[in-house]
Design a protein around this motif. Structure first.
Motif, PDB file in Angstrom:
ATOM      1  N   LYS A 147       0.786  -1.273  -0.010  1.00 13.62           N
ATOM      2  CA  LYS A 147      -0.084  -0.079  -0.016  1.00 13.62           C
ATOM      3  C   LYS A 147       0.985   1.200   0.028  1.00 13.62           C
ATOM      4  N   SER A 183     -10.315   0.159  -4.411  1.00 11.28           N
ATOM      5  CA  SER A 183     -11.163  -0.901  -3.997  1.00 11.28           C
ATOM      6  C   SER A 183     -10.959  -2.287  -4.364  1.00 11.28           C
ATOM      7  N   ASN A 184     -11.515  -3.474  -3.657  1.00  6.57           N
ATOM      8  CA  ASN A 184     -11.372  -4.697  -4.211  1.00  6.57           C
ATOM      9  C   ASN A 184     -12.888  -5.061  -4.751  1.00  6.57           C
ATOM     10  N   GLY A 206      -6.974  -6.103   0.666  1.00  7.19           N
ATOM     11  CA  GLY A 206      -8.086  -5.253   1.250  1.00  7.19           C
ATOM     12  C   GLY A 206      -8.348  -5.778   2.584  1.00  7.19           C
ATOM     13  N   SER A 243     -13.865  -1.532   0.327  1.00 12.23           N
ATOM     14  CA  SER A 243     -12.745  -0.760   1.063  1.00 12.23           C
ATOM     15  C   SER A 243     -13.354  -0.254   2.158  1.00 12.23           C
TER      16      SER A 243
HETATM   17  N1  PLP Z   1      -7.480  -1.906  -3.575  1.00 10.22           N
HETATM   18  C1  PLP Z   1      -6.880  -0.683  -3.662  1.00 10.22           C
HETATM   19  C2  PLP Z   1      -6.161  -0.483  -5.143  1.00 10.22           C
HETATM   20  C3  PLP Z   1      -7.203   0.100  -2.785  1.00 10.22           C
HETATM   21  O1  PLP Z   1      -6.576   1.445  -2.852  1.00 10.22           O
HETATM   22  C4  PLP Z   1      -7.912  -0.013  -1.726  1.00 10.22           C
HETATM   23  C5  PLP Z   1      -8.273   1.053  -0.488  1.00 10.22           C
HETATM   24  O2  PLP Z   1      -7.887   1.969  -0.480  1.00 10.22           O
HETATM   25  C6  PLP Z   1      -8.466  -1.386  -1.334  1.00 10.22           C
HETATM   26  C7  PLP Z   1      -8.343  -2.503  -2.495  1.00 10.22           C
HETATM   27  C8  PLP Z   1      -9.411  -1.907  -0.247  1.00 10.22           C
HETATM   28  O3  PLP Z   1      -8.686  -1.858   0.843  1.00 10.22           O
HETATM   29  P1  PLP Z   1      -9.154  -1.718   2.210  1.00 10.22           P
HETATM   30  O4  PLP Z   1     -10.388  -2.614   2.313  1.00 10.22           O
HETATM   31  O5  PLP Z   1      -8.213  -2.264   3.214  1.00 10.22           O
HETATM   32  O6  PLP Z   1      -9.716  -0.499   2.332  1.00 10.22           O
END
Ligand code: PLP
Length: 282
Positions: A147, A183-184, A206, A243
């Protein structure tokens, strides 16, 4: 608003960092976003574990303990009177004396910044009406599992989606959907099987995704991690993104083609309700 910067809480106008900070020059930084509902942190343990992993993968030192970070988060909630919204946390490899690519000496401290974003989480209109997405090629680097703040490809995808009149973008790599721009991504097929892409270096693991997989299993729902194409997604019974920012938002159209006749799907709605229920009870 009050911002946390390197052990101090300061008014946001005074929260300033050097032009030589490596987060600014090289996107040499990691981040986390944690949802806050009723003044409570949602899934903080998961976010902290992922932060530790991101730091490890980039050999970036994390000079703050979990307990200290929780305290920073709670103080931000209190000082900013945050009832509902997000806390953004970023850690960079610190400030160098010039623009050297190589890592600075280990004595150079990391920069730690955290701030709040007041936003609607529970009653966000998109949770009720769903969102439209358009597909774009996934042009990101090969370590999307970390991340980092190198988010230009995601910004381009989101900008493209908005220019097309859509709410968001989903990303396509070698014909298969990877995830959303931030997001996923999940689909539900006509056998009520929930499908999402397996973890790899091509997607972010995520925290919300993991929670959804767990609660689906607890609820006895069929959930499978496998690759799926854009075409399969367009034919799906339901689709949704996950997310910390959105929790779960149903997707009601992909590339201007309706999913579930443009209506929010039952399972997407139910998963969101269960997720919220569980998160608030913790
Ligand atoms: N995938 C990407 C590329 C993201 O930027 C994010 C969140 O910002 C997620 C997935 C979802 O992750 P999380 O559920 O931990 O917020």
């Amino acid at each position: 608003d009050i911002v946390y910067l390197d052990s101090h809480f300061v008014p946001k106008e005074q929260a300033k960092i050097s032009v030589f900070d490596r987060g600014f020059l090289f996107a040499d930084a990691v981040y986390e976003v944690t949802a806050v509902i009723d003044g409570q942190l949602i899934d903080f343990n998961g976010h902290f574990q992922r932060l530790q992993r991101s730091c490890k993968e980039l050999a970036l030192s994390l000079p703050i303990t979990k307990e200290q970070l929780i305290d920073v988060h709670h103080q931000l909630i209190e000082k900013n009177n945050l009832h509902e919204g997000l806390i953004y946390l970023q850690i960079t490899r610190g400030t160098d004396s010039s623009r050297f690519f190589d890592f600075p000496a280990s004595s150079v401290p990391s920069t730690i910044v955290a701030f709040v974003q007041h936003s609607t989480v529970i009653n966000h209109p998109n949770a009720k009406k769903g969102i439209s997405v358009v597909s774009v090629e996934d042009i990101r680097w090969q370590r999307c599992d970390i991340k980092t703040v190198a988010l230009l490809a995601a910004c381009l995808a989101k900008h493209h989606a908005h220019q097309q009149g859509a709410d968001d973008a989903i990303l396509i790599k070698d014909g298969y959907i990877t995830e959303g721009s931030s997001s996923n991504f999940f689909i539900v097929n006509h056998d009520n099987e929930i499908i999402t892409r397996p973890l790899s270096q091509n997607i972010l693991p995520g925290i919300t995704r993991q929670a959804i997989i767990q609660l689906a299993q607890e609820e006895g729902l069929k959930i499978t991690e496998r690759l799926f194409t854009l075409d399969e997604a367009k034919k799906a019974k339901e689709a949704f993104i996950s997310s910390a920012t959105t929790l779960i938002w149903p997707v009601v159209s992909i590339d201007n083609e309706d999913i579930n006749q443009g209506e929010v799907g039952h399972l997407s709605q139910r998963l969101r309700e269960i997720y919220l229920d569980k998160a608030l009870k913790k």
